[in-house]
Design a protein around this motif. Structure first.
Motif, PDB file in Angstrom:
ATOM      1  N   VAL A 343     -22.559  -6.679 -69.046  1.00  0.00           N
ATOM      2  CA  VAL A 343     -22.748  -6.197 -67.679  1.00  0.00           C
ATOM      3  C   VAL A 343     -21.976  -4.887 -67.493  1.00  0.00           C
ATOM      4  O   VAL A 343     -20.828  -4.775 -67.919  1.00  0.00           O
ATOM      5  N   PRO A 344     -22.585  -3.859 -66.885  1.00  0.00           N
ATOM      6  CA  PRO A 344     -21.880  -2.586 -66.687  1.00  0.00           C
ATOM      7  C   PRO A 344     -20.552  -2.760 -65.952  1.00  0.00           C
ATOM      8  O   PRO A 344     -20.432  -3.567 -65.026  1.00  0.00           O
ATOM      9  N   ALA A 345     -19.566  -1.977 -66.364  1.00  0.00           N
ATOM     10  CA  ALA A 345     -18.206  -2.126 -65.821  1.00  0.00           C
ATOM     11  C   ALA A 345     -18.149  -1.876 -64.325  1.00  0.00           C
ATOM     12  O   ALA A 345     -17.370  -2.508 -63.606  1.00  0.00           O
ATOM     13  N   GLY A 346     -18.974  -0.968 -63.809  1.00  0.00           N
ATOM     14  CA  GLY A 346     -18.901  -0.613 -62.398  1.00  0.00           C
ATOM     15  C   GLY A 346     -19.919  -1.291 -61.519  1.00  0.00           C
ATOM     16  O   GLY A 346     -20.170  -0.846 -60.397  1.00  0.00           O
ATOM     17  N   LEU A 347     -20.520  -2.392 -62.000  1.00  0.00           N
ATOM     18  CA  LEU A 347     -21.568  -3.054 -61.240  1.00  0.00           C
ATOM     19  C   LEU A 347     -21.000  -4.016 -60.194  1.00  0.00           C
ATOM     20  O   LEU A 347     -20.179  -4.875 -60.501  1.00  0.00           O
TER      21      LEU A 347
END
Length: 392
Positions: A343-347
């Motif tokens: 999962v993207p870090a900034g999501l």
């Protein structure tokens, strides 16, 4: 559209102008504002249907096809044959076709060799020659055959507004920002967008086609109130390598759109180094998306596993801030979310309505299904205040 683009190239349409296309008409061609930017394209007239801007070619009769073997038919769509074998858009740089549309049915089973054409409506596109396998002439019985030329329909530049148009029929992306320069302050609003994809990528194997693609180097882009349908890949996406100066995406917003018959609703990937926390931003809010994985590409794409998902993530180099909130995601063939590298870090994804069959995974790379949504949410930190609904 050829007249409009010629006028733009000749600086006969100044920045700040509005170009109006008549409703109820088909306008073969593409929108290329070039360096002018700061333009508005919209509709005029009282017909119920919006103006259609399209890269389709139309094969007008059975006489346009040449027999190329048993159950094989070819048509030459070179520019010299416009008005003889076909009507429609003439691209200055490509005759590649991404898919066929026969009446209202999409046929995208493309082969690279004529010998591999084994079933009706499989086709090969090579040079200006399109060869189709069909037991009868493809245009027999009044069938309407459209060929989707692999040229993006709208190239978004800074301060461009596209409103109340139907942007459909291309072998590539329907709407895309350009990688040639930074795109600042653009709006795509209240349009019908799609019937897109099937062109070969640079590797000659992968195929592509998104509804609205925002490339890195974009800021202040609003995609709002559109209906996005029938895409090979994603309805909406931000992607590309991180920029060397500034931020890769700033204030890019997808809001209030309706998505149907695509493989994914929203996609993100980026390469390069991570930017300062919070500098690159994108929000996906208030959209309604149905039946991820129901695209015409579902059965024929080479990369099927897990790709029928609402959210699709690959590599996360830039690490932008991504907010996914207040959306309805209903139905998916494979999973709610696909995260190739995690999962993207900034999501931040929350306060959404997620409706899935009990057998569908919440995340393709994990085991939890809808009945285990609390376990999945606790493990990933996602969708803690979202509403989960079981579909039959």
């Amino acid at each position: 559209m050829a007249r409009v683009n010629a006028a733009l190239a000749a600086s006969a349409i100044p920045p700040g102008s509005t170009v109006r296309l008549r409703r109820g008409r088909r306008h073969p061609g593409v929108i290329r504002p070039g360096a002018v930017g700061a333009l508005r394209f919209e509709s005029w007239g009282d017909e119920p249907e919006p103006p259609v801007v399209t890269a389709y070619k139309y094969v007008q009769s059975a006489a346009c096809w040449t027999r190329a073997g048993d159950d094989l038919w070819s048509v030459d769509i070179s520019a010299a044959n416009v008005g003889r074998t076909h009507h429609g858009y003439v691209s200055p740089w490509t005759t590649e076709v991404g898919f066929l549309k026969v009446d209202s049915t999409f046929h995208g089973d493309r082969k690279t060799d004529v010998a591999a054409l084994e079933r009706d409506w499989q086709f090969r596109s090579r040079g200006s020659l399109v060869t189709v396998r069909c037991a009868t002439n493809p245009s027999a019985g009044g069938r309407r055959v459209w060929l989707a030329v692999a040229d993006p329909i709208v190239e978004v530049r800074s301060r461009l507004v596209i409103q109340d148009l139907a942007v459909i029929g291309t072998g590539r992306n329907a709407v895309q920002t350009t990688s040639a320069s930074r795109t600042e302050g653009a709006v795509v609003r209240d349009c019908v967008i799609g019937e897109a994809g099937g062109a070969l990528a640079s590797d000659g194997v992968s195929r592509m086609g998104n509804g609205v693609q925002v490339w890195s180097g974009a800021s202040g882009v609003l995609v709002s109130g559109n209906t996005i349908v029938d895409c090979w890949d994603s309805a909406m996406t931000i992607q590309g390598p991180g920029v060397s100066k500034g931020v890769s995406w700033s204030d890019v917003e997808f809001t209030g759109n309706t998505v149907e018959r695509t493989m994914q609703t929203f996609e993100y990937w980026s390469t390069g180094g991570a930017e300062r926390a919070g500098s690159s931003t994108c929000s996906v809010r208030g959209n309604r998306a149905y039946d991820a994985g129901s695209s015409w590409s579902a059965a024929i794409r080479p990369d099927k596993a897990g790709k029928g998902s609402h959210l699709l993530f690959y590599v996360d180099g830039v690490r932008p801030t991504l907010t996914v909130r207040g959306n309805v995601f209903s139905g998916a063939a494979h999973a709610y979310l696909y995260a190739h590298d995690g999962v993207p870090a900034g999501l931040t994804s929350d306060e959404n309505t997620i409706a899935l069959a009990d057998s569908v995974r919440l995340q393709w790379q994990r085991a939890e299904r809808l009945p285990e949504y609390r376990t999945w949410s606790a493990a990933t930190g996602l969708e803690r205040r979202s509403t989960f609904t079981s579909l039959p």
